[in-house]
Design a protein around this motif. Structure first.
Motif, PDB file in Angstrom:
ATOM      1  N   GLY A  51       0.791  -1.224   0.000  1.00 47.04           N
ATOM      2  CA  GLY A  51       0.000   0.000   0.000  1.00 47.04           C
ATOM      3  C   GLY A  51       0.824   1.276   0.000  1.00 47.04           C
ATOM      4  N   LYS A  52       2.115   1.182  -0.295  1.00 43.80           N
ATOM      5  CA  LYS A  52       2.971   2.371  -0.322  1.00 43.80           C
ATOM      6  C   LYS A  52       2.702   3.225  -1.543  1.00 43.80           C
ATOM      7  N   ILE A  53       2.287   2.588  -2.629  1.00 41.47           N
ATOM      8  CA  ILE A  53       1.871   3.320  -3.827  1.00 41.47           C
ATOM      9  C   ILE A  53       0.557   2.722  -4.306  1.00 41.47           C
ATOM     10  N   SER A  54      -0.185   3.487  -5.067  1.00 43.95           N
ATOM     11  CA  SER A  54      -1.459   2.992  -5.586  1.00 43.95           C
ATOM     12  C   SER A  54      -1.291   2.602  -7.055  1.00 43.95           C
ATOM     13  N   PRO A  55      -2.052   1.617  -7.507  1.00 40.22           N
ATOM     14  CA  PRO A  55      -1.933   1.174  -8.895  1.00 40.22           C
ATOM     15  C   PRO A  55      -2.425   2.250  -9.861  1.00 40.22           C
ATOM     16  N   GLU A  56      -1.710   2.390 -10.972  1.00 38.09           N
ATOM     17  CA  GLU A  56      -2.066   3.410 -11.956  1.00 38.09           C
ATOM     18  C   GLU A  56      -2.552   2.841 -13.270  1.00 38.09           C
ATOM     19  N   ASN A  57      -2.243   1.571 -13.550  1.00 39.41           N
ATOM     20  CA  ASN A  57      -2.669   1.008 -14.826  1.00 39.41           C
ATOM     21  C   ASN A  57      -3.210  -0.403 -14.607  1.00 39.41           C
ATOM     22  N   GLU A  58      -3.676  -1.001 -15.687  1.00 41.57           N
ATOM     23  CA  GLU A  58      -4.303  -2.315 -15.619  1.00 41.57           C
ATOM     24  C   GLU A  58      -3.315  -3.398 -15.166  1.00 41.57           C
ATOM     25  N   GLU A  59      -2.068  -3.279 -15.588  1.00 40.36           N
ATOM     26  CA  GLU A  59      -1.047  -4.249 -15.198  1.00 40.36           C
ATOM     27  C   GLU A  59      -0.845  -4.258 -13.679  1.00 40.36           C
ATOM     28  N   GLU A  60      -0.790  -3.079 -13.082  1.00 40.19           N
ATOM     29  CA  GLU A  60      -0.607  -2.977 -11.635  1.00 40.19           C
ATOM     30  C   GLU A  60      -1.837  -3.459 -10.874  1.00 40.19           C
ATOM     31  N   HIS A  61      -3.028  -3.216 -11.411  1.00 38.76           N
ATOM     32  CA  HIS A  61      -4.247  -3.762 -10.802  1.00 38.76           C
ATOM     33  C   HIS A  61      -4.213  -5.291 -10.858  1.00 38.76           C
ATOM     34  N   GLY A  62      -3.691  -5.822 -11.960  1.00 42.83           N
ATOM     35  CA  GLY A  62      -3.560  -7.279 -12.087  1.00 42.83           C
ATOM     36  C   GLY A  62      -2.612  -7.862 -11.055  1.00 42.83           C
ATOM     37  N   TYR A  63      -1.508  -7.155 -10.778  1.00 42.00           N
ATOM     38  CA  TYR A  63      -0.584  -7.608  -9.735  1.00 42.00           C
ATOM     39  C   TYR A  63      -1.302  -7.746  -8.397  1.00 42.00           C
ATOM     40  N   LEU A  64      -2.088  -6.727  -8.061  1.00 41.67           N
ATOM     41  CA  LEU A  64      -2.792  -6.734  -6.779  1.00 41.67           C
ATOM     42  C   LEU A  64      -3.852  -7.825  -6.709  1.00 41.67           C
ATOM     43  N   GLU A  65      -4.633  -7.970  -7.772  1.00 41.22           N
ATOM     44  CA  GLU A  65      -5.683  -8.987  -7.776  1.00 41.22           C
ATOM     45  C   GLU A  65      -5.095 -10.389  -7.624  1.00 41.22           C
ATOM     46  N   ALA A  66      -3.991 -10.646  -8.324  1.00 39.90           N
ATOM     47  CA  ALA A  66      -3.353 -11.961  -8.229  1.00 39.90           C
ATOM     48  C   ALA A  66      -2.697 -12.149  -6.864  1.00 39.90           C
ATOM     49  N   ALA A  67      -2.063 -11.105  -6.341  1.00 41.05           N
ATOM     50  CA  ALA A  67      -1.372 -11.212  -5.055  1.00 41.05           C
ATOM     51  C   ALA A  67      -2.349 -11.460  -3.908  1.00 41.05           C
ATOM     52  N   PHE A  68      -3.528 -10.865  -3.975  1.00 40.89           N
ATOM     53  CA  PHE A  68      -4.510 -11.037  -2.910  1.00 40.89           C
ATOM     54  C   PHE A  68      -5.444 -12.214  -3.152  1.00 40.89           C
ATOM     55  N   GLY A  69      -5.246 -12.954  -4.236  1.00 43.56           N
ATOM     56  CA  GLY A  69      -6.022 -14.155  -4.508  1.00 43.56           C
ATOM     57  C   GLY A  69      -7.398 -13.914  -5.079  1.00 43.56           C
ATOM     58  N   HIS A  70      -7.644 -12.730  -5.628  1.00 48.58           N
ATOM     59  CA  HIS A  70      -8.944 -12.446  -6.216  1.00 48.58           C
ATOM     60  C   HIS A  70      -9.105 -13.094  -7.589  1.00 48.58           C
ATOM     61  N   ARG A  71      -7.989 -13.446  -8.215  1.00 50.71           N
ATOM     62  CA  ARG A  71      -8.014 -14.168  -9.486  1.00 50.71           C
ATOM     63  C   ARG A  71      -6.701 -14.924  -9.636  1.00 50.71           C
ATOM     64  N   GLU A  72      -6.697 -15.857 -10.554  1.00 51.23           N
ATOM     65  CA  GLU A  72      -5.492 -16.632 -10.829  1.00 51.23           C
ATOM     66  C   GLU A  72      -4.450 -15.748 -11.516  1.00 51.23           C
ATOM     67  N   PRO A  73      -3.175 -15.932 -11.210  1.00 51.70           N
ATOM     68  CA  PRO A  73      -2.140 -15.153 -11.899  1.00 51.70           C
ATOM     69  C   PRO A  73      -2.067 -15.545 -13.370  1.00 51.70           C
ATOM     70  N   VAL A  74      -1.907 -14.529 -14.229  1.00 54.44           N
ATOM     71  CA  VAL A  74      -1.903 -14.757 -15.670  1.00 54.44           C
ATOM     72  C   VAL A  74      -0.529 -14.465 -16.259  1.00 54.44           C
ATOM     73  N   THR A  75       0.030 -13.320 -15.953  1.00 51.59           N
ATOM     74  CA  THR A  75       1.308 -12.928 -16.537  1.00 51.59           C
ATOM     75  C   THR A  75       2.455 -13.615 -15.795  1.00 51.59           C
ATOM     76  N   PRO A  76       3.619 -13.716 -16.419  1.00 54.15           N
ATOM     77  CA  PRO A  76       4.767 -14.317 -15.730  1.00 54.15           C
ATOM     78  C   PRO A  76       5.141 -13.591 -14.428  1.00 54.15           C
ATOM     79  N   ALA A  77       4.996 -12.270 -14.401  1.00 54.66           N
ATOM     80  CA  ALA A  77       5.315 -11.513 -13.189  1.00 54.66           C
ATOM     81  C   ALA A  77       4.333 -11.855 -12.064  1.00 54.66           C
ATOM     82  N   GLU A  78       3.069 -11.970 -12.390  1.00 58.82           N
ATOM     83  CA  GLU A  78       2.071 -12.325 -11.387  1.00 58.82           C
ATOM     84  C   GLU A  78       2.325 -13.737 -10.860  1.00 58.82           C
ATOM     85  N   LYS A  79       2.633 -14.660 -11.758  1.00 57.44           N
ATOM     86  CA  LYS A  79       2.901 -16.043 -11.349  1.00 57.44           C
ATOM     87  C   LYS A  79       4.129 -16.117 -10.451  1.00 57.44           C
ATOM     88  N   ALA A  80       5.177 -15.385 -10.812  1.00 58.12           N
ATOM     89  CA  ALA A  80       6.400 -15.396 -10.009  1.00 58.12           C
ATOM     90  C   ALA A  80       6.140 -14.806  -8.625  1.00 58.12           C
TER      91      ALA A  80
END
Length: 125
Positions: A51-80
């Motif tokens: 929570g130190k910075i807020s997401p600004e684009n769709e990619e960053e929203h995807g990081y958060l959704e995958a990290a908090f378990g709201h959806r399955e990770p899709v991109t290699p960065a989310e999976k890692a």
């Protein structure tokens, strides 16, 4: 203390000396590509998750959704990142030498009960 910006986070290499003191690539937990992704994008993802910075684009929203378990990770960065989180939060293996609690339980087990059905009286007649 200076404020973290996206530019600083994008160039800062991510490391976790507590859990991976020799780096992600030498741990055996991650592939070469996963370790590179964690080093390159881990600081940004960690700042987003903390929570130190807020997401600004769709990619960053995807990081958060995958990290908090709201959806399955899709991109290699989310999976890692999800794999990294699973590795650092996994239960630790018990020591082969046991624990103090187990040692206390063993001491209690050694106490002989008079009502134990396994007690055999041997007469020396």
């Amino acid at each position: 203390m200076s404020k973290l910006t996206r530019e600083i986070l994008a160039t800062r290499l991510f490391s976790d000396p507590k859990h991976y003191p020799y780096g992600f690539g030498r741990s055996g937990d991650f592939s070469i590509s996963e370790s590179k992704i964690l080093q390159q994008r881990g600081s940004l993802i960690a700042a987003l998750v903390d929570g130190k910075i807020s997401p600004e684009n769709e990619e960053e929203h995807g990081y958060l959704e995958a990290a908090f378990g709201h959806r399955e990770p899709v991109t290699p960065a989310e999976k890692a990142w999800v794999k990294y989180q699973q590795r650092i939060h996994r239960p630790r293996a018990a020591s082969i030498y046991g624990s103090k609690k187990a040692a206390v339980m063993d001491a209690e087990d050694d106490v002989n009960d008079d009502d134990s059905p396994l007690d055999i009286d041997v007469d020396d007649d």
